[in-house]
Write a protein that holds these residues in place. Structure first.
Motif, PDB file in Angstrom:
ATOM      1  N   HIS A 202      48.671   3.353  14.032  1.00 49.39           N
ATOM      2  CA  HIS A 202      48.396   2.305  12.935  1.00 49.39           C
ATOM      3  C   HIS A 202      48.876   2.623  11.351  1.00 49.39           C
ATOM      4  CE1 HIS A 202      45.110   0.602  15.663  1.00 49.39           C
ATOM      5  NE2 HIS A 202      46.364   0.672  16.135  1.00 49.39           N
ATOM      6  N   GLU A 203      48.757   3.742  10.765  1.00 49.25           N
ATOM      7  CA  GLU A 203      49.112   4.173   9.557  1.00 49.25           C
ATOM      8  C   GLU A 203      50.678   4.063   9.540  1.00 49.25           C
ATOM      9  OE1 GLU A 203      49.473   4.889   5.582  1.00 49.25           O
ATOM     10  OE2 GLU A 203      47.665   4.554   6.812  1.00 49.25           O
ATOM     11  N   ASN A 204      51.491   4.455  10.477  1.00 43.31           N
ATOM     12  CA  ASN A 204      52.981   4.315  10.522  1.00 43.31           C
ATOM     13  C   ASN A 204      53.241   2.896  10.298  1.00 43.31           C
ATOM     14  OD1 ASN A 204      53.305   7.061  10.726  1.00 43.31           O
ATOM     15  ND2 ASN A 204      53.254   7.130  12.611  1.00 43.31           N
ATOM     16  N   LEU A 205      52.499   2.031  11.281  1.00 42.68           N
ATOM     17  CA  LEU A 205      52.762   0.587  11.238  1.00 42.68           C
ATOM     18  C   LEU A 205      52.590   0.023   9.621  1.00 42.68           C
ATOM     19  CD1 LEU A 205      51.246  -0.688  14.289  1.00 42.68           C
ATOM     20  CD2 LEU A 205      53.391  -1.407  13.599  1.00 42.68           C
ATOM     21  N   LEU A 206      51.483   0.558   9.220  1.00 41.19           N
ATOM     22  CA  LEU A 206      51.229  -0.133   7.882  1.00 41.19           C
ATOM     23  C   LEU A 206      52.226   0.280   6.851  1.00 41.19           C
ATOM     24  CD1 LEU A 206      47.379   0.583   7.768  1.00 41.19           C
ATOM     25  CD2 LEU A 206      48.560  -1.444   7.768  1.00 41.19           C
ATOM     26  N   ALA A 207      52.666   1.567   6.999  1.00 39.99           N
ATOM     27  CA  ALA A 207      53.893   2.165   6.029  1.00 39.99           C
ATOM     28  C   ALA A 207      55.144   1.277   5.862  1.00 39.99           C
ATOM     29  CB  ALA A 207      54.079   3.549   6.419  1.00 39.99           C
ATOM     30  N   ALA A 208      55.283   0.760   7.482  1.00 43.74           N
ATOM     31  CA  ALA A 208      56.747  -0.025   7.500  1.00 43.74           C
ATOM     32  C   ALA A 208      56.423  -1.360   6.886  1.00 43.74           C
ATOM     33  CB  ALA A 208      56.857  -0.090   9.204  1.00 43.74           C
ATOM     34  N   PHE A 209      55.239  -1.891   7.193  1.00 42.78           N
ATOM     35  CA  PHE A 209      54.793  -3.222   6.346  1.00 42.78           C
ATOM     36  C   PHE A 209      54.922  -3.075   4.999  1.00 42.78           C
ATOM     37  CE2 PHE A 209      52.342  -4.247  10.505  1.00 42.78           C
ATOM     38  CZ  PHE A 209      53.546  -4.871  10.983  1.00 42.78           C
ATOM     39  N   ARG A 210      54.184  -2.110   4.446  1.00 37.36           N
ATOM     40  CA  ARG A 210      54.150  -1.818   2.926  1.00 37.36           C
ATOM     41  C   ARG A 210      55.769  -1.974   2.656  1.00 37.36           C
ATOM     42  NH1 ARG A 210      50.743   2.701   4.042  1.00 37.36           N
ATOM     43  NH2 ARG A 210      48.494   2.010   4.187  1.00 37.36           N
ATOM     44  N   ALA A 216      61.649  -0.547  10.904  1.00 33.81           N
ATOM     45  CA  ALA A 216      60.668   0.204  11.122  1.00 33.81           C
ATOM     46  C   ALA A 216      59.487  -0.017  11.559  1.00 33.81           C
ATOM     47  CB  ALA A 216      60.568   0.887   9.746  1.00 33.81           C
ATOM     48  N   ALA A 217      59.040  -1.337  11.405  1.00 42.72           N
ATOM     49  CA  ALA A 217      57.885  -1.954  12.140  1.00 42.72           C
ATOM     50  C   ALA A 217      58.135  -2.229  13.693  1.00 42.72           C
ATOM     51  CB  ALA A 217      57.538  -3.395  11.253  1.00 42.72           C
ATOM     52  N   TYR A 218      59.112  -2.668  13.900  1.00 40.20           N
ATOM     53  CA  TYR A 218      59.625  -2.527  15.370  1.00 40.20           C
ATOM     54  C   TYR A 218      59.320  -1.513  15.946  1.00 40.20           C
ATOM     55  CZ  TYR A 218      62.235  -3.929  19.458  1.00 40.20           C
ATOM     56  OH  TYR A 218      62.796  -4.076  20.786  1.00 40.20           O
ATOM     57  N   ASP A 219      59.921  -0.431  15.610  1.00 39.91           N
ATOM     58  CA  ASP A 219      60.039   0.925  16.003  1.00 39.91           C
ATOM     59  C   ASP A 219      58.645   1.647  16.222  1.00 39.91           C
ATOM     60  OD1 ASP A 219      62.590   0.905  16.213  1.00 39.91           O
ATOM     61  OD2 ASP A 219      63.199   1.952  14.526  1.00 39.91           O
ATOM     62  N   ALA A 220      57.806   1.344  15.059  1.00 45.68           N
ATOM     63  CA  ALA A 220      56.350   1.813  14.858  1.00 45.68           C
ATOM     64  C   ALA A 220      55.727   1.088  15.922  1.00 45.68           C
ATOM     65  CB  ALA A 220      55.768   1.856  13.381  1.00 45.68           C
ATOM     66  N   MET A 221      55.791   0.091  16.315  1.00 41.03           N
ATOM     67  CA  MET A 221      54.853  -0.584  17.225  1.00 41.03           C
ATOM     68  C   MET A 221      55.121  -0.409  18.629  1.00 41.03           C
ATOM     69  SD  MET A 221      52.439  -2.762  17.866  1.00 41.03           S
ATOM     70  CE  MET A 221      52.160  -3.812  16.654  1.00 41.03           C
ATOM     71  N   ILE A 223      56.593   2.798  19.445  1.00 47.10           N
ATOM     72  CA  ILE A 223      56.203   4.129  19.558  1.00 47.10           C
ATOM     73  C   ILE A 223      54.781   4.021  19.925  1.00 47.10           C
ATOM     74  CG2 ILE A 223      55.742   6.083  18.362  1.00 47.10           C
ATOM     75  CD1 ILE A 223      58.589   5.811  17.174  1.00 47.10           C
ATOM     76  N   HIS A 224      53.847   3.400  19.108  1.00 49.26           N
ATOM     77  CA  HIS A 224      52.350   3.160  19.487  1.00 49.26           C
ATOM     78  C   HIS A 224      52.050   2.610  20.951  1.00 49.26           C
ATOM     79  CE1 HIS A 224      48.211   2.152  18.824  1.00 49.26           C
ATOM     80  NE2 HIS A 224      48.446   0.881  18.660  1.00 49.26           N
ATOM     81  N   ILE A 225      52.845   1.747  21.174  1.00 51.68           N
ATOM     82  CA  ILE A 225      52.493   0.969  22.542  1.00 51.68           C
ATOM     83  C   ILE A 225      52.820   2.106  23.648  1.00 51.68           C
ATOM     84  CG2 ILE A 225      52.969  -0.609  24.067  1.00 51.68           C
ATOM     85  CD1 ILE A 225      53.338  -2.473  21.742  1.00 51.68           C
ATOM     86  N   GLU A 226      53.980   2.655  23.370  1.00 55.65           N
ATOM     87  CA  GLU A 226      54.474   3.776  24.685  1.00 55.65           C
ATOM     88  C   GLU A 226      53.334   4.987  24.546  1.00 55.65           C
ATOM     89  OE1 GLU A 226      59.451   3.225  24.388  1.00 55.65           O
ATOM     90  OE2 GLU A 226      58.488   4.957  23.205  1.00 55.65           O
ATOM     91  N   ARG A 227      52.992   5.454  23.292  1.00 60.65           N
ATOM     92  CA  ARG A 227      52.060   6.463  23.487  1.00 60.65           C
ATOM     93  C   ARG A 227      50.702   6.085  23.835  1.00 60.65           C
ATOM     94  NH1 ARG A 227      53.645   9.308  17.480  1.00 60.65           N
ATOM     95  NH2 ARG A 227      55.478  10.287  18.033  1.00 60.65           N
ATOM     96  N   SER A 228      50.228   4.852  23.724  1.00 60.42           N
ATOM     97  CA  SER A 228      48.987   4.435  24.196  1.00 60.42           C
ATOM     98  C   SER A 228      49.139   4.379  25.724  1.00 60.42           C
ATOM     99  CB  SER A 228      48.856   3.138  23.588  1.00 60.42           C
ATOM    100  OG  SER A 228      47.728   2.330  24.187  1.00 60.42           O
ATOM    101  N   ARG A 229      50.113   3.983  25.987  1.00 54.41           N
ATOM    102  CA  ARG A 229      50.073   3.987  27.453  1.00 54.41           C
ATOM    103  C   ARG A 229      50.131   5.389  28.079  1.00 54.41           C
ATOM    104  NH1 ARG A 229      56.119   2.974  28.780  1.00 54.41           N
ATOM    105  NH2 ARG A 229      56.283   5.212  28.091  1.00 54.41           N
ATOM    106  N   ASP A 230      50.813   6.425  27.330  1.00 59.74           N
ATOM    107  CA  ASP A 230      50.877   7.744  28.075  1.00 59.74           C
ATOM    108  C   ASP A 230      49.342   8.631  28.101  1.00 59.74           C
ATOM    109  OD1 ASP A 230      53.718   7.279  28.442  1.00 59.74           O
ATOM    110  OD2 ASP A 230      54.269   8.283  26.764  1.00 59.74           O
TER     111      ASP A 230
END
Length: 237
Positions: A202-210, A216-221, A223-230
């Motif tokens: 989530h912090e990576n997402l926020l960094a992209a939004f900031r 970067a927001a697209y990529d961070a989300m 990665i977040h969903i892929e890692r959540s799945r794994d």
């Protein structure tokens, strides 16, 4: 909240009410709702298990009316089901196929929603996301590990919904909301690793939004969903 502390709180509230204190009925329902919600999220009430209203009323120390109201709210959230002539039961756990189908869908729509949110981001919207993320990392002091985990699940749902709201695509937002995605995801695995790694992502997402960077927001989300799945696939092994 532990069961014993909840009983104490309800008993105190009931005593005040009997003396004429102005305890709103909704506050009792909210407390009952939180109690049952924590049990469902921590799997103390197992997926598919029947939820007898009279037993819950005795355990929590309230009448059956707030139990019914709380279960009705939980039914709307997809965590319990009501069957005619049978009553309430905890929603069944997702199958692996349902889980995999959901993540295929999430990977199709949520990275794009994050990109749109970055394009639409305002200082006020960013501050709301920052506050939501802070609530996940801190929040009220947990009574125990169960309540901390179930609170995180709720806060995580709010965080993702806020991103979808900023993105402005109500079709995506309503579809994910109606699936109660995050509540069911967190029922799959009761583990602190799930929360800690999600916070970092989530912090990576926020960094992209900031930085106002849609890609970067697209990529961070993604990665977040892929890692959540794994992280959660082991729940089906």
């Amino acid at each position: 909240m532990s069961r014993s502390s909840w009983r104490t709180e309800v008993a105190f509230a009931t005593e005040r009410e009997a003396r004429g204190a102005s305890l709103r009925p909704s506050s009792v329902v909210d407390g009952v709702y939180d109690n049952i919600y924590h049990r469902l999220m921590s799997l103390e009430i197992a997926p598919g298990a029947r939820i007898p209203i009279d037993v819950l009323a005795r355990e929590i120390g309230v009448s059956q009316t707030p139990i019914r109201e709380a279960l009705s709210r939980l039914e709307r959230e997809g965590l319990v089901r009501k069957e005619h002539l049978v009553g309430y039961s905890a929603a069944p756990q997702w199958t692996r196929k349902q889980f995999e189908d959901l993540y295929v869908f999430r990977l199709l729509v949520e990275p794009e929603a994050a990109r749109l949110a970055a394009l639409n981001m305002t200082p006020d919207a960013l501050q709301q996301l920052e506050n939501s993320a802070a609530d996940m990392g801190n929040g009220a002091a947990p009574v125990d590990r169960n309540t901390r985990y179930s609170r995180f699940a709720r806060a995580d749902a709010h965080f993702h919904d806020a991103i979808l709201k900023i993105a402005g695509n109500e079709v995506i937002r309503n579809t994910l909301s109606n699936q109660h995605v995050h509540l069911h995801i967190f029922r799959l695995m009761f583990h602190t690793r799930v929360t800690q790694e999600a916070l970092e992502e989530h912090e990576n997402l926020l960094a992209a939004f900031r930085s106002g960077d849609p890609q970067a927001a697209y990529d961070a989300m993604r990665i977040h969903i892929e890692r959540s799945r794994d992280r959660l696939l082991s729940a089906f092994e």
